[in-house]
Structures are given as structure tokens and as C-alpha cells.
Design a protein around this motif. Structure first.
Motif, PDB file in Angstrom:
ATOM      1  N   UNK A 356      61.775 -30.295 -13.235  1.00 44.40           N
ATOM      2  CA  UNK A 356      63.117 -29.774 -12.984  1.00 44.40           C
ATOM      3  C   UNK A 356      64.105 -30.378 -13.984  1.00 44.40           C
ATOM      4  N   UNK A 357      63.850 -31.613 -14.337  1.00 43.48           N
ATOM      5  CA  UNK A 357      64.761 -32.322 -15.235  1.00 43.48           C
ATOM      6  C   UNK A 357      63.952 -33.321 -16.056  1.00 43.48           C
ATOM      7  N   UNK A 358      64.270 -33.443 -17.347  1.00 47.84           N
ATOM      8  CA  UNK A 358      63.606 -34.438 -18.188  1.00 47.84           C
ATOM      9  C   UNK A 358      64.667 -35.378 -18.755  1.00 47.84           C
ATOM     10  N   UNK A 359      64.456 -36.648 -18.540  1.00 41.72           N
ATOM     11  CA  UNK A 359      65.354 -37.659 -19.103  1.00 41.72           C
ATOM     12  C   UNK A 359      64.633 -38.325 -20.261  1.00 41.72           C
ATOM     13  N   UNK A 360      65.277 -38.347 -21.410  1.00 42.71           N
ATOM     14  CA  UNK A 360      64.649 -38.918 -22.593  1.00 42.71           C
ATOM     15  C   UNK A 360      65.475 -40.093 -23.096  1.00 42.71           C
ATOM     16  N   UNK A 361      64.810 -41.161 -23.411  1.00 42.07           N
ATOM     17  CA  UNK A 361      65.492 -42.312 -23.993  1.00 42.07           C
ATOM     18  C   UNK A 361      64.728 -42.824 -25.197  1.00 42.07           C
ATOM     19  N   UNK A 362      65.450 -43.129 -26.258  1.00 41.20           N
ATOM     20  CA  UNK A 362      64.838 -43.761 -27.433  1.00 41.20           C
ATOM     21  C   UNK A 362      65.448 -45.150 -27.583  1.00 41.20           C
ATOM     22  N   UNK A 363      64.598 -46.133 -27.590  1.00 34.96           N
ATOM     23  CA  UNK A 363      65.063 -47.524 -27.556  1.00 34.96           C
ATOM     24  C   UNK A 363      64.586 -48.230 -28.816  1.00 34.96           C
ATOM     25  N   UNK A 364      65.512 -48.858 -29.481  1.00 33.23           N
ATOM     26  CA  UNK A 364      65.215 -49.474 -30.777  1.00 33.23           C
ATOM     27  C   UNK A 364      65.404 -50.983 -30.712  1.00 33.23           C
ATOM     28  N   UNK A 365      64.437 -51.678 -31.241  1.00 25.42           N
ATOM     29  CA  UNK A 365      64.550 -53.141 -31.361  1.00 25.42           C
ATOM     30  C   UNK A 365      64.162 -53.523 -32.788  1.00 25.42           C
ATOM     31  N   UNK A 366      65.069 -54.175 -33.512  1.00 25.53           N
ATOM     32  CA  UNK A 366      64.758 -54.513 -34.916  1.00 25.53           C
ATOM     33  C   UNK A 366      63.845 -55.725 -35.036  1.00 25.53           C
ATOM     34  N   UNK A 469      60.770 -47.174 -29.142  1.00 28.26           N
ATOM     35  CA  UNK A 469      60.064 -46.784 -27.917  1.00 28.26           C
ATOM     36  C   UNK A 469      60.758 -45.532 -27.394  1.00 28.26           C
ATOM     37  N   UNK A 470      60.017 -44.473 -27.250  1.00 27.78           N
ATOM     38  CA  UNK A 470      60.596 -43.230 -26.735  1.00 27.78           C
ATOM     39  C   UNK A 470      59.928 -42.901 -25.402  1.00 27.78           C
ATOM     40  N   UNK A 471      60.747 -42.762 -24.390  1.00 20.51           N
ATOM     41  CA  UNK A 471      60.205 -42.443 -23.069  1.00 20.51           C
ATOM     42  C   UNK A 471      60.818 -41.149 -22.572  1.00 20.51           C
ATOM     43  N   UNK A 472      59.964 -40.259 -22.094  1.00 22.29           N
ATOM     44  CA  UNK A 472      60.431 -39.038 -21.431  1.00 22.29           C
ATOM     45  C   UNK A 472      59.954 -39.097 -19.983  1.00 22.29           C
ATOM     46  N   UNK A 473      60.899 -38.965 -19.076  1.00 25.47           N
ATOM     47  CA  UNK A 473      60.551 -38.969 -17.651  1.00 25.47           C
ATOM     48  C   UNK A 473      60.869 -37.594 -17.079  1.00 25.47           C
ATOM     49  N   UNK A 474      59.874 -36.986 -16.460  1.00 26.95           N
ATOM     50  CA  UNK A 474      60.064 -35.673 -15.837  1.00 26.95           C
ATOM     51  C   UNK A 474      60.261 -35.819 -14.342  1.00 26.95           C
TER      52      UNK A 474
END
Lengths: 772, 150
Positions: A356-366, A469-474
Motif C-alpha cells: 500500500x505504501x513504500x518508504x525509502x531511505x538512503x543513509x550515508x556514512x563517510x 545503505x538503502x532500505x525500502x519498507x513496504x
């Protein structure tokens, strides 16, 4: 091949990489992913403190359980116990000997600790890393102490002509209760040494209720007085007669080489005695030196001044174009495409499509630098085919091997004296600086100290990887998470050992990616390719830092999107209390521990969340501009949850009034040192979250010292950190403490900032992102 | 030839007068309790006390201290029992311990100048000393304990 059954050929993971032809598949094969991996059968029930399986036996040289090696008793009763692991601030030089003292009934005030040189055939594995010391050595140290006690009792019984069962060691003496006779340990030492060493099987260990020291927490570290008076000896403090002082100019780009140099001006500097080339190895070459130009002087200050006066031309080589801005874009691009599937449950792809909904986050750590307060430093004295080293190394045995190999002399001819380490954090697991000193000493025919400056440390180390790190949560229409896809892209530590390694090694996959404990039907983890352009190495908590940051941030993002409490959301995702099925996780590594003793236990994970929420006052009302954030993470087979309270003023200035952390590290030795490790982990977590960033331009590190690579200072450190230690069950094996405090801190902080401001930070460090 | 006074003892130096005091202490005199951490007065590991003031030995040259009294950690107290040292031990402050001598010297200098520092004054005065292990909570508490009596 099965790497964990062939420890003799291996030292940690670098050896794994050497045994296989390194292509992306064969690394995985060589590291055990595809090979048959025999797990210890789960132990359902263990009597109190009975032997439990650990991975200690699979480490190079395993463990040595022999009181004759670890314990000696002088006629005056002073008991000397060997500390064979490296002390870098965790307290291990105190806690392991303390275990022996406890079990042998020695009085701690009459115990002295002696540091073992590197000699794994004699002492067992000495790699002080992976938060392993207590979990691998609690039982062997108890057995050593019990053996020594039993030998003392046998000697006393013979002296008195009574059965050994009638005598008992108690507080540094052996007592015959029936006759009231007593003999001190010193009086029995000579006879006890003649007794045969009892077999482990028949040893009687103390009942934990009789412990005087273990788990009590009133023991100061053995070096406390020396540290506070300046007498404690770190690597940098070694001085030998005739010793020369050296600093080295190293290629500014990883893989670069020396073209030419002009030493005329350097030689004019007062105190400079010689300038010479140092051999370098092509990148990657594990821990071999980078090479460069060494300046030899009568003191370090003159050597540094001389180095400043060198004129050097470098050939930058293939990494001369490494640029952090461009590299980040390439990581983002890779994370947005399918990558190597490293864990698959259900069908995440389909579930994400139907969600129904997808939340996407891209997280960067140098990239991060370790910046231990003592930069790398080593003293070497090479005489003919013999070499003696004094150095702050985490891996004394590995240093011995690598120095011997480099000099082409037998290992038996190399002595590695382990000094105190002025911080380690993984940097000092790599012995390049000791090899440099050995090479220079051989060349000069004199003892040499190689001192790295802070700039050398920041620019030529083995950095923490850079990651996306890329996470998609459905979510379904009820807000339940039905799909989770996590793509982790980062140059691998394997690239430091093998050219062209582009995928995470199993020990990296198992740090917060494929060991994800969430109860989600459709879960997929992917690892797209990433090429390294600098030396990547272990940094306290390693890949757990970016993974926990991403996963625990996403949990709070889902909570916000579905208007739920972040802690409740977290517990919902962790799901039912259970042992996560290893065959679904496909993490054969498990921090090197058998899954039977160290499963992923979501009951324990839930418990630390609930404990910290209770003690830390989750949900309490906070002043305007303040916010609370929570995160939990299992790493190094321990369970840690943290709540951070932040305060952000109207100019965006961030302060941390309070931190609460709950840790379940199983059976423990010195709770006072657990608290100090967790207090410190909060500072390190805050440092990396607020400031930590090493960047490259034209292949060169752009930072050099604490001005452009800042760390947290006292005026911005949390006002208070509370630590709650979960009391262990009677048969809970010990687990890690040194590293696992770090990973949950940054996400808890970032979640708190969101709670305070509504601003979601996905790129670390925070830097100026909070400023209006 | 330069003559300088370290912990009450005269020391001679015939080398580069610009040599940082840090390296003179460590490599030439053998007082290794004063530590190198950054070389640029950014971390405080090399803190010594000169005429009752905390000074970073890494950016102070030997010639700068001619005629002044330099105290290093080795000279802070004859038996290592300065109130700050005692407070440090009572609270088990150190982890790796490397920066601690500089921290202790900074704390001792603060208390010479201000025997009863406030919470904020402690945090500010000690902010020039980095501890990468992150023992700050205990450092702050130990300075406070030393100021109130150990």
C-alpha cells in the motif's frame, strides 16, 4: 574448504583471503558461505558455568589452558598472572587475570600482572579484537585458576599427609579445617609446581555464589596508579640506548609510489642524521608498509622538522582520481539497482510492488579515522637474524608473523613486546608501523622508533569504509511492514588483502545486514559492488555502524509515517520472542561463535529495549526543543539498546543532556569496566554522528588533525550517561562489550533529533544540517 | 647551551633552541609521562604546568621556558597523590589512559587558579583535552571531586 576447521592456516580474515584465489565468488567460498559449515548443536540446558561452545578454538592457535604458562607463585606469596591480550582501554589486562585469581582463591592485592609477549603457541590466540577476550577466555581462565588451586591443595595435603578432599584453598592459603593447619600460597609454591596438572574434565570450578571478584565491580584496573603518575608505558614511551628517532613521509595516495626526493634541506635541520627510502609494497598488500622516505634524527621533533623540509615527487598511481563527492554519487547509483542477493526470504520484490505504501531511505556514512590518542608508533631492534619489537599492537602474534616474514627470519627469532595501547579501535590490529620500524632498524643497524604524527594517522591509516545503505519498507493498508529490502554498498575490508574485492566479506555481511532479526515475511538483503580506492580496515564495531544507523533510522521513519510510538514500532518489527532460524539468516559467521551458544535471541533483544525504555523514562515529557530517540542493535553477540535525549536551540546547536543504555552481554567479569566502555561508546558515537568525515580529493585525504577531523570534547559531551546491565542467567555465556555500544548511538541520536525538530537526517555527519 | 628547569631540576640543551618542549622532555630528558597527540595544541595530551599555567608542550619551544619553572606529571606530586590524581583513581577515570596525564595536569592547573570551579567552568577548562576513549563524564566528576576534597 571449511575455514573454521582449519585455523592453523588462518589469522583472522586476512588469512582466509589468502587461501583462495580472490574473485568475488571465491572470496565467498573461501569465507565459508558456500562451503559446508558445521554448527555446534544447540545446547538446550547447561549447568551453571559449565563449558559452553565458543569460537575460541577456531582462532589461530586456539586457547591454551595450562597454569604453568599463566601462573607463577614466588616464595613470598606474590602471585604473578600473565595477561596475554592487549590492553587498549577495555580493562582486559585486569579482568582476565582477575578471573584466574578468583578461581585459584588468590588475594587480588597480592597478585601482579605480567604482559605476555607475542607467542601464540605458548599462550593461545592473542588477537585482541572483535570484542572477544572475555567471551573466549572466561572459561579457560577459570580452568587455569582452578588447576592452580587444585595443585596447591594437592601439595598441602601431601605435606600434611591428609586426603586432598580435606583441604581447601581460601584467600591465598590452603586450610585443613579438621586440624586448623594453614599454609600460605608462597610456602606451597615449590611443591605445587611439582604436582601434575589436572585434566580439565575433573576440575571443580567455584560456585558463582562464592565469587569475591567476578561480577562485583569494585576492582580498579591494574595500571591505574601508573597511568595517573605518568609511569605507564605506551609504545611511544620505549627508549633504548642508541635508539634513533624516525618519521616517514608516505605516498599521499594509496597505491602511490616514490618517484624521487631531495634531502638536501632536510639534512641541514639540526638533529637530523640521515634520510633514506623505506620499502613499500604495492596496494593492496594486507598490512605491509606503504613505503616512502624516512628521516632519522636524534629526537622526534628534529625528525618531523626534517621531514617538512623534504622535497618529494610522488607517482600517485591508479587511485589518484579518488574523489569523495563523485564516489558518493556512484554508491547511490549502485544502491538504486539490484545487487548480489545475500539473504532472501519470501518475495520482497513482489511484496514491495503490492504494498500500500513504500518508504525509502538512503543513509550515508563517510570514511572515518580511528584517531586513537596515541598515534601508531613502534620501536624495533634488529640484530643479525633476530628482531625485538616494542609496540602497541592488538595482534601480538600477527605482528610476530608479519615481521618475521618481512625480514625473512624465523618467527622464533622475533620477540614482540606488547606495551599498553593508547587506544586501538581496530587501527592497531594492523602492524604496518611495527614492520616499518623493523625495516629501518635493519637498515641502520640500530634500534629505531618510528613515530606517526597525527597527520600520518589521519592520512595513511586503514579507514572505516564509506557506505550507502538503502532500505525500502513496504507497508500494507494497516501499516504493517510486509516487505523489507536493504541494499548495502561499501568498499570491503577484503580489498585491503586482495586486489579487486568488491563485495562484502561474510564477516561484514553478518554485521547488521543479513543478521537482521526482524520478523518480516518478505525480506531481502543485497550487496551491490563497490571498489575500494584506499586502505579499508576494522574500526570499532565495523559495518554495524552504518547498518544500525540505517535500520534503526528506518524503524523510526516507519513509526512516524504510521503515527506510532518508535519503541512500539521497534518491538513490533522485532516480533515474537524466539531464536531466529539460522538457516533463514544464512549468516555462517555469527561473530565467529557457534550458533548454539550464541543464537540471535529476540527475547533478549526485546528485553534491552524494554529495560532501557523503563529505566530511561521513554515517553517522559521533555522541554521544548528536546527530543528522545531510541535504537537497539545486536552485535558481537551482545544486545544493546540506547535512548538519547537531545536539546536543540533555535540556532540549531545540538547538545545531549542524557543518554541511557541497556546492555545484555551475558555473564560478565567487571561491571565497572562495562560501564566505562558504554560511556565511551556514547562519546565515540556522538563524535562520528556529529563530526566524523574523512574525504578524498585527487586521491588524497583532505583532513589531517583534530581541527578538521574533530571529535567530541568535554564541553559538548553528554551531561550524563546511565548504563543498565542485564543480570545474566546462570548459564548465559559471556559476549562482547568493547564494540557493541557504538552502533545504536547514532540512530538513537538521529531519531531524537527528529523527535525534537521533525528533521530527518540521513547523511552523516550532522555537520551544519541543523543550522537554519 | 640552554639551561631549563624541569620539576625543580636543571637540564642542559645544546641542540635546536626551537625544539618543541614536548620532544625535549620525552626524547632528550626521558620524561615520557607528557604525551604526543597532535603537535598543534589541539588535544592537550602534552599539557604541562609552567608558572601555574597549563601549557601545551608541543607548541612551546625549549627556549621559551628558559627561566621558568616547568612541572610535568612526574613532578606534580612526589608520591603521585595530588588531589586530582587521587580523585582520578577513586573514580576509575582512565580507559586506555594515554591522554590522562595531560588531563590531570589541566585539572591541577585549573584548581590552582580556581579552587572551586563550577560545573560549566570545569567543562570549559577541560575542553581543550581530548579523550578518544570518551572518559569525559568521569573526568568532569574527578575534577569536581578533587575540588571538594578527596
Amino acid at each position: 574448504m571449511n575455514i573454521l576447521t582449519n585455523p592453523k592456516k588462518l589469522r583472522g580474515f586476512e588469512r582466509h583471503l589468502k587461501v583462495e584465489n580472490v574473485s568475488r565468488r571465491s572470496i565467498l567460498k573461501g569465507l565459508g558461505i558456500a562451503g559446508g559449515f558445521a554448527l555446534a548443536a544447540p545446547v538446550m540446558s547447561r549447568p551453571a558455568f559449565a563449558a559452553y561452545e565458543t569460537g575460541a578454538g577456531a582462532m589461530p592457535h586456539g586457547t591454551v589452558v595450562d597454569p604453568r604458562v599463566f601462573v607463577s607463585i614466588a616464595p613470598d606469596g606474590i602471585v604473578t598472572i600473565i595477561g596475554h591480550r592487549a590492553e587498549m582501554g577495555t580493562g582486559v589486562r585486569t579482568s582476565l587475570p582477575l578471573i584466574v585469581a578468583e578461581e585459584m582463591e588468590a588475594d587480588w592485592s597480592r597478585v601482579r600482572v605480567q604482559q605476555a609477549p607475542g607467542n601464540e603457541a605458548k599462550y593461545g590466540n592473542q588477537d585482541t579484537d572483535g570484542s572477544r577476550s572475555t567471551r573466549h577466555y572466561l572459561m579457560p581462565m577459570r580452568q587455569i585458576g582452578a588447576s592452580a588451586r587444585s595443585m596447591l591443595e594437592a601439595a598441602a595435603a601431601k605435606r600434611w599427609g591428609v586426603p586432598a578432599t580435606e583441604v581447601k584453598a581460601r584467600n591465598h592459603e590452603v586450610v585443613h579445617a579438621a586440624s586448623g593447619r594453614k599454609l600460605g600460597f608462597g610456602e606451597l609454591a615449590a611443591d605445587a609446581a611439582k604436582e601434575s596438572v589436572p585434566g580439565i574434565e575433573g576440575l571443580k570450578l567455584k560456585d558463582p555464589k562464592d565469587f569475591r571478584y567476578l561480577g562485583k565491580g569494585q576492582i580498579g584496573i591494574v595500571d591505574l596508579k601508573d597511568i595517573t603518575t605518568g609511569k605507564a608505558q605506551y609504545g611511544a614511551d620505549i627508549r633504548l640506548p642508541g635508539m634513533k628517532y624516525a618519521v616517514i613521509a608516505r605516498p599521499p595516495v594509496t597505491g602511490g609510489k616514490l618517484k624521487s626526493f631531495d634531502a638536501a634541506d632536510a639534512m641541514k635541520v639540526s638533529g637530523v642524521e640521515k634520510v633514506l627510502e623505506v620499502k613499500g609494497w604495492p596496494w593492496p598488500s594486507k598490512f605491509q608498509p606503504l613505503g616512502g622516505v624516512a628521516v632519522i634524527a636524534r629526537n622526534t621533533g628534529a625528525a618531523i622538522k626534517g621531514r617538512d623540509a623534504l622535497k618529494i615527487v610522488w607517482d600517485d598511481g591508479a587511485n589518484g582520481k579518488y574523489d569523495s563527492v563523485a564516489y558518493r554519487a556512484s554508491l547511490e547509483e549502485a544502491a538504486r539497482k539490484p545487487g548480489l542477493v545475500v539473504r532472501k526470504e519470501g518475495d520482497a520484490e513482489a511484496a514491495l510492488k503490492s504494498a500500500d505504501k513504500v518508504i525509502t531511505g538512503e543513509y550515508y556514512l563517510p570514511h572515518l579515522a580511528h584517531v586513537s590518542m596515541e598515534p601508531p608508533v613502534a620501536v624495533a631492534d634488529v640484530k643479525g637474524d633476530r628482531c625485538e619489537i616494542w609496540a602497541p599492537v592488538q595482534s601480538a602474534g600477527g605482528t610476530r608473523e608479519d615481521v618475521a616474514k618481512t625480514l625473512g627470519i624465523p618467527e622464533a627469532n622475533v620477540t614482540v613486546n606488547v606495551t599498553l595501547l593508547g587506544g586501538g579501535f581496530g587501527r592497531k590490529s594492523k602492524c604496518d608501523f611495527a614492520i616499518e620500524a623493523a625495516l629501518l632498524s635493519k637498515e641502520l643497524g640500530a634500534p629505531v622508533k618510528v613515530q606517526w604524527t597525527r597527520e600520518d594517522d589521519v592520512r595513511h591509516g586503514f579507514l572505516h569504509t564509506v557506505s550507502l545503505e538503502r532500505i525500502e519498507a513496504g507497508l500494507d493498508k494497516n501499516g504493517k511492514v510486509i516487505a523489507w529490502r536493504h541494499r548495502s554498498v561499501a568498499p570491503t575490508i577484503a580489498s585491503t588483502f586482495a586486489a579487486g574485492a568488491k563485495h562484502a566479506a561474510p564477516f561484514e555481511l553478518g554485521m547488521g545486514l543479513i543478521d537482521n532479526p526482524f520478523e518480516i515475511a518478505n525480506l531481502q538483503c543485497e550487496n551491490p559492488e563497490a571498489a575500494a580506492h584506499t586502505r579499508i580496515g576494522w574500526f570499532r564495531a565495523v559495518s554495524n555502524i552504518p547498518r544500525a544507523f540505517a535500520v534503526q533510522s528506518m524503524v523510526a521513519e516507519i513509526a512516524a509515517a504510521t503515527k506510532r510510538d518508535p519503541k512500539d514500532m521497534l518491538l513490533e518489527l522485532i516480533g515474537s520472542p524466539r531464536l531466529v532460524n539460522l538457516s533463514s539468516v544464512k549468516d555462517p559467521w555469527n561473530y565467529g561463535e557457534p550458533y548454539g551458544s550464541y543464537p540471535i535471541d529476540t527475547a533478549r533483544l526485546r528485553k534491552v529495549v524494554e529495560l532501557v525504555a523503563d529505566k530511561g523514562g521513554w515517553g517522559r515529557s521533555v522541554p521544548k526543543g528536546h527530543g528522545l530517540g531510541i535504537a537497539v542493535h545486536r552485535s558481537f553477540v551482545s544486545y544493546i539498546a540506547t535512548i538519547v535525549e537531545v536539546a536543540i536551540d533555535d540556532k540549531g546547536k545540538l547538545t545531549v543532556p542524557r543518554v541511557d543504555t541497556a546492555i545484555d552481554c551475558g555473564t560478565y567479569v567487571n561491571p565497572e569496566r562495562i560501564e566505562s566502555q558504554i560511556e565511551g561508546a556514547a562519546i565515540m558515537g556522538l563524535s562520528l554522528a556529529k563530526y566524523g568525515e574523512i574525504t578524498f580529493k585527487d586521491g588524497k585525504v583532505q583532513q589531517g588533525n583534530f581541527d578538521d577531523f574533530p571529535v567530541i570534547r568535554l564541553d559538548e559531551s553528554p551531561l550524563v550517561t546511565h548504563v543498565y546491565i542485564v543480570p545474566p542467567g546462570p548459564d548465559t555465556p559471556p559476549s562482547g562489550v568493547g564494540e557493541p555500544g557504538v552502533p545504536p548511538f547514532a540512530p538513537a541520536l538521529i531519531n531524537a533529533i527528529f523527535a525534537a525538530t521533525g528533521k530527518r537526517i540521513r547523511s552523516l555527519p550532522i555537520g551544519k544540517q541543523l543550522e537554519a | 647551551m640552554i639551561k631549563v628547569k624541569i620539576n625543580g631540576q636543571e637540564q642542559n640543551w645544546d641542540g635546536d633552541p626551537d625544539l618543541p618542549l614536548l620532544w625535549f622532555l620525552r626524547d632528550e630528558v626521558g620524561l615520557t609521562g607528557t604525551k604526543y597527540g597532535c603537535g598543534q595544541a589541539l588535544c592537550g595530551s602534552c599539557t604541562v604546568i609552567i608558572d601555574k599555567q597549563a601549557v601545551r608542550a608541543c607548541i612551546t619551544s625549549v627556549s621559551d621556558v628558559v627561566g621558568r619553572d616547568v612541572t610535568t606529571i612526574e613532578g606534580l606530586h612526589p608520591t603521585g597523590d595530588h588531589p586530582v590524581q587521587k580523585a582520578w583513581r577513586q573514580l576509575n577515570v582512565p580507559q586506555c589512559g594515554y591522554c590522562q596525564t595531560g588531563q590531570i595536569m589541566q585539572g591541577a592547573a585549573l584548581l590552582m587558579d580556581n579552587p572551586k570551579p563550577s560545573h560549566d567552568q570545569i567543562r570549559e577548562a577541560m575542553a581543550g583535552n581530548i579523550c578518544r576513549c570518551g572518559a569525559y563524564q568521569r573526568i568532569e566528576n574527578a575534577v569536581r571531586l578533587a575540588s571538594t576534597g578527596v
